[in-house]
Design an enzyme around this catalytic site. Structure first.
Site, mmCIF file in Angstrom:
data_model
loop_
_atom_site.group_PDB
_atom_site.id
_atom_site.type_symbol
_atom_site.label_atom_id
_atom_site.label_comp_id
_atom_site.label_asym_id
_atom_site.label_seq_id
_atom_site.Cartn_x
_atom_site.Cartn_y
_atom_site.Cartn_z
ATOM 1 N N LYS A 157 29.288 -8.981 -37.749
ATOM 2 C CA LYS A 157 29.508 -8.091 -36.597
ATOM 3 C C LYS A 157 27.987 -6.771 -37.693
ATOM 4 O O LYS A 157 28.060 -6.424 -38.530
ATOM 5 C CB LYS A 157 30.615 -7.075 -36.533
ATOM 6 N N GLU A 158 27.223 -6.736 -36.412
ATOM 7 C CA GLU A 158 25.597 -5.539 -37.016
ATOM 8 C C GLU A 158 26.340 -4.966 -37.389
ATOM 9 O O GLU A 158 27.100 -4.026 -35.846
ATOM 10 C CB GLU A 158 25.678 -6.057 -35.385
ATOM 11 N N TYR A 257 38.236 -1.832 -25.317
ATOM 12 C CA TYR A 257 37.861 -0.923 -24.287
ATOM 13 C C TYR A 257 36.823 -0.739 -23.566
ATOM 14 O O TYR A 257 35.866 -1.881 -23.433
ATOM 15 C CB TYR A 257 37.133 0.156 -25.658
ATOM 16 N N GLY A 259 34.605 -0.537 -21.064
ATOM 17 C CA GLY A 259 32.560 0.746 -20.579
ATOM 18 C C GLY A 259 31.117 -0.178 -19.914
ATOM 19 O O GLY A 259 31.433 -0.815 -18.937
ATOM 20 N N CYS A 266 24.401 -11.928 -29.823
ATOM 21 C CA CYS A 266 24.953 -12.560 -30.293
ATOM 22 C C CYS A 266 26.319 -13.116 -28.650
ATOM 23 O O CYS A 266 25.948 -13.700 -28.128
ATOM 24 C CB CYS A 266 26.467 -12.704 -30.534
ATOM 25 N N ARG A 336 18.612 -5.557 -28.164
ATOM 26 C CA ARG A 336 18.845 -6.733 -27.258
ATOM 27 C C ARG A 336 20.377 -6.948 -26.334
ATOM 28 O O ARG A 336 20.897 -6.788 -26.633
ATOM 29 C CB ARG A 336 19.049 -7.892 -28.445
#
Length: 448
Positions: A157-158, A257, A259, A266, A336
């Protein structure tokens, strides 16, 4: 062991640094000479918490090396990881040209047995395709050299990639042979004391596991965003609904969540690639297509709310909107497919004036939005609020959680606050004097 990692992006650099941290000698190769020279000096091209520290430490200790010479790297390393980009093509399919180029380059310099490992996210069947590329290249050399190609998808996970790599939930090893799989398992043994977190499976299943995992997470996000839309229209509060369904142990709270949609390198790419894989295989990916469509729609939702709000105030032309957060998620500088880009394009097209701030992603954002008029780059969230008719929260950075709002409101020209991440309590924001609009939350909350 000496390990080659081809590619020094998010996956390659983090993987190489973590292998070095665990005692291996990691040779990170890239054809970008300037990038390699900077890395040798400890200059990191990406923002990732904790990465700078382990890169510099392992460079100093001689376990992390950076180079551009395939001949030197392939000769030194027994195992060669391919961790290069696999961008989307116009039809949504995965561009494997970088993977094939890396495989071909490895084959050109092989002199004895090597294990080649696909670390990049690739379509099902890519390991066989890579093997074919290597065989063809060896045939050109009239060389008979044994090799094996394995799949070892990444699950980083970034924003938490270093910890994900050092303390993985699971390590997937895909191989149709036992011996090379056991070698790769041994390399990863330092990352886990319990081998039940190393899952061995066939190559095709390993490749599919990566896509299926990201598709499941993206599906949960799009599901909640669709539920948020329904909640808004029937008067329910999606924040309460999320708690209600998340408390079910079969569902859990992760990725529930609502948003402004998912972005990054990804989820969008992998969903489109999996749709392409499914269609080519003769499957009709109705759910996956819906996930993608919902996400594309969700990225426009906040812009629509802002336009609706200002429609009764003479429209958006000439109005100033502050945007807090630009990266697609917190703790990364990755722009990105960030939802902020969709909003920025929408607001600018309607004549709005924008004041932008992100704690980390400003340099990358400036590259993406270079020479675009009506944009002011601000030093912090308070600076961004100066003279703003509205504020839009796009990325839920921690520093935005407990902002002192009275000084913010005094700096503003208007009082609208559009919360794209449902970070704040509606009644509290209204009490502080804001026209507060969130995702899936009714304008009038009945319960305190």
């Amino acid at each position: 062991m000496h390990i080659l990692i081809v590619g020094t992006g998010y996956v390659g650099l983090v993987t190489g640094a973590c292998f070095a941290e665990m005692g291996h000698t990691a040779l990170c190769l890239d054809i970008d000479t300037k990038k390699i020279e900077n890395l040798k000096k400890g200059i990191i091209p990406i923002y990732e918490p904790g990465l700078d520290e382990i890169v510099k430490r392992n460079i100093q200790q001689g376990r992390l090396l950076f180079l551009t010479d395939y001949a030197e790297a392939v000769q030194a390393a027994t195992i060669c990881f391919i961790a290069v980009p696999t961008p989307s093509q116009n039809d949504g399919s995965c561009d494997l040209s970088y993977v094939e180029t890396a495989a071909r380059s490895i084959a050109k310099h092989m002199k004895e047995y090597r294990i080649i490992v696909n670390k990049s996210t690739v379509p099902v069947g890519t390991a066989y395709r890579v093997a074919s590329v290597i065989r063809d290249e060896l045939a050109k050399r009239e060389a008979s050299i044994p090799f094996d190609v394995l799949s070892n998808p990444e699950f980083l996970k970034e924003g938490a990639a270093v910890q994900d790599c050092l303390k993985p939930d699971r390590i997937i090893i895909g191989s149709d042979k036992t011996a090379p799989a056991e070698t790769l398992k041994e390399i990863y043994s330092a990352f886990t004391l319990s081998h039940d977190r190393i899952l061995m499976m066939d190559t095709l299943s390993a490749e599919m596991t990566k896509y299926a995992a990201n598709a499941m997470l993206a599906t949960r996000i799009s599901f909640m965003n669709e539920i948020a839309d329904v909640c808004k229209k029937v008067g329910a509060n999606v924040n309460e609904v999320r708690k209600g369904i998340g408390s079910d142990s079969r569902i859990g709270y992760s990725f529930l969540y609502p948003g402004v949609g998912y972005g990054g390198s990804c989820f969008p790419k992998d969903i489109r690639a999996l749709i392409s894989v499914a269609k080519k295989a003769g499957s009709e990916p109705l759910l996956l297509q819906a996930v993608d469509q919902v996400n594309n729609r969700q990225k426009k939702v906040l812009g629509q709310k802002i336009s609706k709000y200002f429609a009764a105030k003479g429209g958006l032309k000439g109005k100033t909107v502050a945007i807090w957060g630009l990266s697609f998620k917190p703790d990364t500088d990755d722009m990105r497919e960030a939802p902020s880009l969709t909003l920025i394009e929408d607001l600018l097209s309607q004549g709005a004036i924008l004041r932008l701030f992100d704690p980390v992603a400003m340099p990358n954002a400036k590259k993406t939005l270079e020479n675009i008029p009506n944009i002011t780059w601000c030093k912090d969230e308070f600076d961004a609020a100066v003279g703003a008719d509205a504020i839009a929260l796009l990325t839920e950075w921690k520093q935005f959680r407990l902002v002192e709002f009275p000084p913010i409101l005094k700096k503003m020209k208007g009082s609208a606050f559009f919360d794209g991440r449902n970070q704040y309590k509606p009644l509290d924001m209204k009490t502080k004097g804001f026209d507060y609009i969130a995702i899936g939350v009714p304008d009038q909350i009945k319960n305190t």
